[in-house]
Design a protein around this motif. Structure first.
Motif, PDB file in Angstrom:
ATOM      1  N   TRP A 174      13.618   6.074  -0.058  1.00 61.65           N
ATOM      2  CA  TRP A 174      12.263   6.022  -0.610  1.00 61.65           C
ATOM      3  C   TRP A 174      11.544   4.715  -0.287  1.00 61.65           C
ATOM      4  O   TRP A 174      10.330   4.626  -0.449  1.00 61.65           O
ATOM      5  N   VAL A 175      12.286   3.724   0.196  1.00 63.03           N
ATOM      6  CA  VAL A 175      11.640   2.508   0.692  1.00 63.03           C
ATOM      7  C   VAL A 175      10.703   2.846   1.855  1.00 63.03           C
ATOM      8  O   VAL A 175       9.655   2.216   2.041  1.00 63.03           O
ATOM      9  N   PHE A 176      11.064   3.871   2.626  1.00 63.21           N
ATOM     10  CA  PHE A 176      10.235   4.323   3.743  1.00 63.21           C
ATOM     11  C   PHE A 176       9.326   5.490   3.347  1.00 63.21           C
ATOM     12  O   PHE A 176       8.164   5.552   3.756  1.00 63.21           O
ATOM     13  N   LEU A 177       9.849   6.402   2.552  1.00 66.34           N
ATOM     14  CA  LEU A 177       9.072   7.596   2.193  1.00 66.34           C
ATOM     15  C   LEU A 177       7.886   7.281   1.293  1.00 66.34           C
ATOM     16  O   LEU A 177       6.931   8.061   1.230  1.00 66.34           O
ATOM     17  N   VAL A 178       7.927   6.135   0.594  1.00 70.82           N
ATOM     18  CA  VAL A 178       6.816   5.770  -0.279  1.00 70.82           C
ATOM     19  C   VAL A 178       5.524   5.567   0.508  1.00 70.82           C
ATOM     20  O   VAL A 178       4.420   5.641  -0.041  1.00 70.82           O
ATOM     21  N   ASN A 179       5.656   5.318   1.819  1.00 67.45           N
ATOM     22  CA  ASN A 179       4.467   5.152   2.660  1.00 67.45           C
ATOM     23  C   ASN A 179       3.633   6.432   2.755  1.00 67.45           C
ATOM     24  O   ASN A 179       2.416   6.363   2.966  1.00 67.45           O
ATOM     25  N   LEU A 180       4.283   7.588   2.632  1.00 67.19           N
ATOM     26  CA  LEU A 180       3.593   8.849   2.925  1.00 67.19           C
ATOM     27  C   LEU A 180       2.403   9.114   2.000  1.00 67.19           C
ATOM     28  O   LEU A 180       1.291   9.357   2.493  1.00 67.19           O
ATOM     29  N   PRO A 181       2.553   9.083   0.664  1.00 60.00           N
ATOM     30  CA  PRO A 181       1.369   9.340  -0.169  1.00 60.00           C
ATOM     31  C   PRO A 181       0.301   8.264  -0.030  1.00 60.00           C
ATOM     32  O   PRO A 181      -0.901   8.573  -0.003  1.00 60.00           O
ATOM     33  N   ILE A 182       0.727   6.992   0.074  1.00 60.47           N
ATOM     34  CA  ILE A 182      -0.258   5.905   0.222  1.00 60.47           C
ATOM     35  C   ILE A 182      -1.015   6.050   1.534  1.00 60.47           C
ATOM     36  O   ILE A 182      -2.243   5.971   1.581  1.00 60.47           O
ATOM     37  N   GLY A 183      -0.262   6.284   2.613  1.00 60.06           N
ATOM     38  CA  GLY A 183      -0.887   6.376   3.932  1.00 60.06           C
ATOM     39  C   GLY A 183      -1.788   7.582   4.082  1.00 60.06           C
ATOM     40  O   GLY A 183      -2.857   7.493   4.705  1.00 60.06           O
ATOM     41  N   LEU A 184      -1.382   8.721   3.545  1.00 57.87           N
ATOM     42  CA  LEU A 184      -2.217   9.919   3.657  1.00 57.87           C
ATOM     43  C   LEU A 184      -3.532   9.760   2.908  1.00 57.87           C
ATOM     44  O   LEU A 184      -4.596  10.165   3.403  1.00 57.87           O
ATOM     45  N   LEU A 185      -3.483   9.146   1.717  1.00 53.02           N
ATOM     46  CA  LEU A 185      -4.719   8.912   0.971  1.00 53.02           C
ATOM     47  C   LEU A 185      -5.617   7.915   1.705  1.00 53.02           C
ATOM     48  O   LEU A 185      -6.832   8.127   1.825  1.00 53.02           O
ATOM     49  N   ALA A 186      -5.026   6.830   2.213  1.00 52.66           N
ATOM     50  CA  ALA A 186      -5.804   5.843   2.965  1.00 52.66           C
ATOM     51  C   ALA A 186      -6.424   6.463   4.202  1.00 52.66           C
ATOM     52  O   ALA A 186      -7.599   6.222   4.524  1.00 52.66           O
ATOM     53  N   LEU A 187      -5.651   7.287   4.912  1.00 53.79           N
ATOM     54  CA  LEU A 187      -6.158   7.941   6.118  1.00 53.79           C
ATOM     55  C   LEU A 187      -7.332   8.851   5.788  1.00 53.79           C
ATOM     56  O   LEU A 187      -8.344   8.872   6.509  1.00 53.79           O
ATOM     57  N   GLY A 188      -7.227   9.595   4.685  1.00 47.14           N
ATOM     58  CA  GLY A 188      -8.315  10.483   4.292  1.00 47.14           C
ATOM     59  C   GLY A 188      -9.586   9.711   3.985  1.00 47.14           C
ATOM     60  O   GLY A 188     -10.689  10.103   4.419  1.00 47.14           O
ATOM     61  N   LEU A 189      -9.480   8.612   3.243  1.00 44.64           N
ATOM     62  CA  LEU A 189     -10.656   7.822   2.900  1.00 44.64           C
ATOM     63  C   LEU A 189     -11.304   7.215   4.143  1.00 44.64           C
ATOM     64  O   LEU A 189     -12.537   7.231   4.294  1.00 44.64           O
TER      65      LEU A 189
END
Length: 501
Positions: A174-189
């Protein structure tokens, strides 16, 4: 050469889109900052699960190598094709590689995936700072870059803590997987608010230049991160690696002089404010990393603090940096005295590093280190955003990407060289002190094992070895202070030149 106000792209953003994009950029920058530090506390657990202890350091090194190599390429390509497609690729590459890291089944798999993750991360900080330069007027850049610096400070210190929490509560994956929700939201914005990218009619990408720079950069980084540890300073392999890296860098400069669309615009170096601030930024990074990396070692070996307390003792620097970057950015936007504020910030950093070196040499109590680190954070918070603003304000809008990337690239190389040189000074000083002790000891074991070797000594011998470490680490801190003085003098010279003009 001054930017043409008529080409200012800031007018294309409404307040609403500016807020959306800025929020996405902050999230992107936080994600990039976390990825540099979040892995450290998870590494022991990763090794337990995947094995490969001998190759553990490459989990960090692979990320650093590819991210540094990719940085200047993102800058140039974003000037050619626009920020939007490059940001989408950067975030997408990091998210895809993060997923692969979370699914890795072996150490070498993880190392390869971390290298891929670095390719994506190489564009996050540079492109985020570049978009800020596009999105707001030159007069407002100080305020926004200050907010970025504050967020970066918080993210950097939160990384190891968050990595430990995720590893303990869930899994190291999860040290790596935690990027997925943060990155997807940032990418959308960002994709929603950022204007569509532009493309030149017939773009001419400098592929030979990119290849030469990649080889030269990889050689320098491997040299800086191996010399004094895996490689001896005078070994033939060290000399060969240095000569090869210099040769490829010379070939890169030759290629850039003849390329129709050079990867790095050498003409920018003729702009005094740009060249001085880029060089000063690299020297500041050299001094900062060269000192901060070894302070926890001093706290533990000389002051006798635990690893947890030595980590907490770095918090004053982060806290004051967060506050001063926000306040300094506001003052910068109000006064427009960027060079003066940069000189003040670097001057405070030099004074603080000198105090830290003095405290280390004389074995001062922990309180004095905390006060000095607080001053250091104040200087960093004032200096860093104003250096970025001066660099961005000194170049035309169509070169904003490569200018910001050149700053980030030199800063990364400077930091790696600072750690290597300061480590070399520390090791040589320590070696000389240990050989001079009246009771003969296994010097090689001390240089290799560090704290583990110290803990097995008699009280009298422990005191003598502690004094040797104190002298060695204070010598490395003095080197950092000297280089920060050089950066300060360069900024003062630029300020004096500007007044005469």
């Amino acid at each position: 050469m001054q930017p043409d106000p008529s080409l200012d792209p800031a007018s294309t953003y409404t307040p609403a889109t500016r807020l959306l994009v800025f929020t996405g950029l902050i999230m992107t920058m936080v994600m990039g900052a976390l990825d540099q530090s979040i892995v450290s506390t998870a590494l022991p657990t990763i090794v337990t699960d995947l094995g490969g202890l001998a190759h553990m350091s490459w989990v960090v090194t692979a990320f650093m190598l590819t991210s540094t190599i990719a940085t200047p390429m993102y800058g140039k390509l974003s000037d050619m094709f626009g920020r939007r497609p490059l940001l989408a690729f950067s975030i997408g590459a990091l998210l895809g590689a993060s997923l692969l890291c979370g699914l890795a089944q072996g150490m070498w798999q993880l190392i390869v995936f971390r290298g891929l993750q670095g390719i994506g991360a190489g564009g996050l900080m540079t492109l985020s700072q570049t978009v800020i330069g596009d999105m707001v007027t030159p007069q407002q850049r100080g305020r926004y870059q200050g907010l970025f610096t504050g967020a970066f400070a918080v993210s950097s210190v939160a990384g190891p803590f968050l990595g430990g929490v995720l590893t303990s509560a869930l899994s190291w994956r999860w040290v790596f997987l935690v990027n997925l929700p943060i990155g997807l939201l940032a990418l959308g914005l960002i994709m929603f608010g950022l204007p569509a990218g532009r493309s030149e009619a017939e773009p001419q990408v400098d592929y030979p230049g990119a290849a030469l720079l990649a080889v030269a950069t990889a050689g320098f980084l491997l040299l800086f991160n191996s010399v004094g540890t895996a490689l001896a300073w005078t070994s033939p392999l060290t000399v060969l690696l240095l000569a090869g890296s210099v040769a490829f860098f010379v070939l890169f400069i030759w290629q850039e002089r003849r390329a129709p669309e050079p990867l790095i615009s050498l003409g920018l170096l003729r702009i005094a404010s740009f060249s001085v601030c880029v060089a000063a930024t690299g020297i500041m990074s050299f001094a900062m990393l060269g000192s901060l990396v070894f302070l926890p070692l001093y706290y533990q070996l000389v002051l006798g603090q635990t690893p947890e307390v030595s980590g907490l003792m770095m918090l004053p620097q982060v806290g004051t940096m967060m506050v001063s970057s926000v306040v300094g950015g506001y003052v910068s936007s109000r006064t427009q005295r960027y060079t003066l504020l940069l000189a003040m910030g670097v001057g405070i950093e030099f004074s603080a590093l000198t105090l830290i070196a003095f405290c280390a040499h004389h074995g001062a109590p922990a309180l004095f280190f905390l006060l000095s680190l607080g001053c250091l954070g104040v200087g960093m918070g004032i200096g860093m955003p104003n250096a970025t603003v001066i660099i961005q304000n000194s170049v035309p809008p169509d070169m904003l990407g490569i200018a910001t990337a050149m700053m980030a690239f030199i800063r990364s190389l400077g930091g790696s060289l600072g750690v290597a040189l300061s480590g070399g000074v520390m090791a040589l000083t320590l070696q000389g002190r240990l050989y001079a002790l009246p009771e003969k000891i296994d010097v090689a074991a001390f240089l290799e094992k560090g704290m583990a070797a110290v803990q097995g000594l008699s009280p009298a011998m422990h005191l003598q070895v502690r004094e040797a470490y104190k002298a060695a680490i204070s010598a490395s801190l003095s080197v950092s202070s000297s280089f920060m003085l050089l950066a300060f003098l360069m900024i003062v010279g630029l300020m004096t030149r500007g007044r005469r003009a």
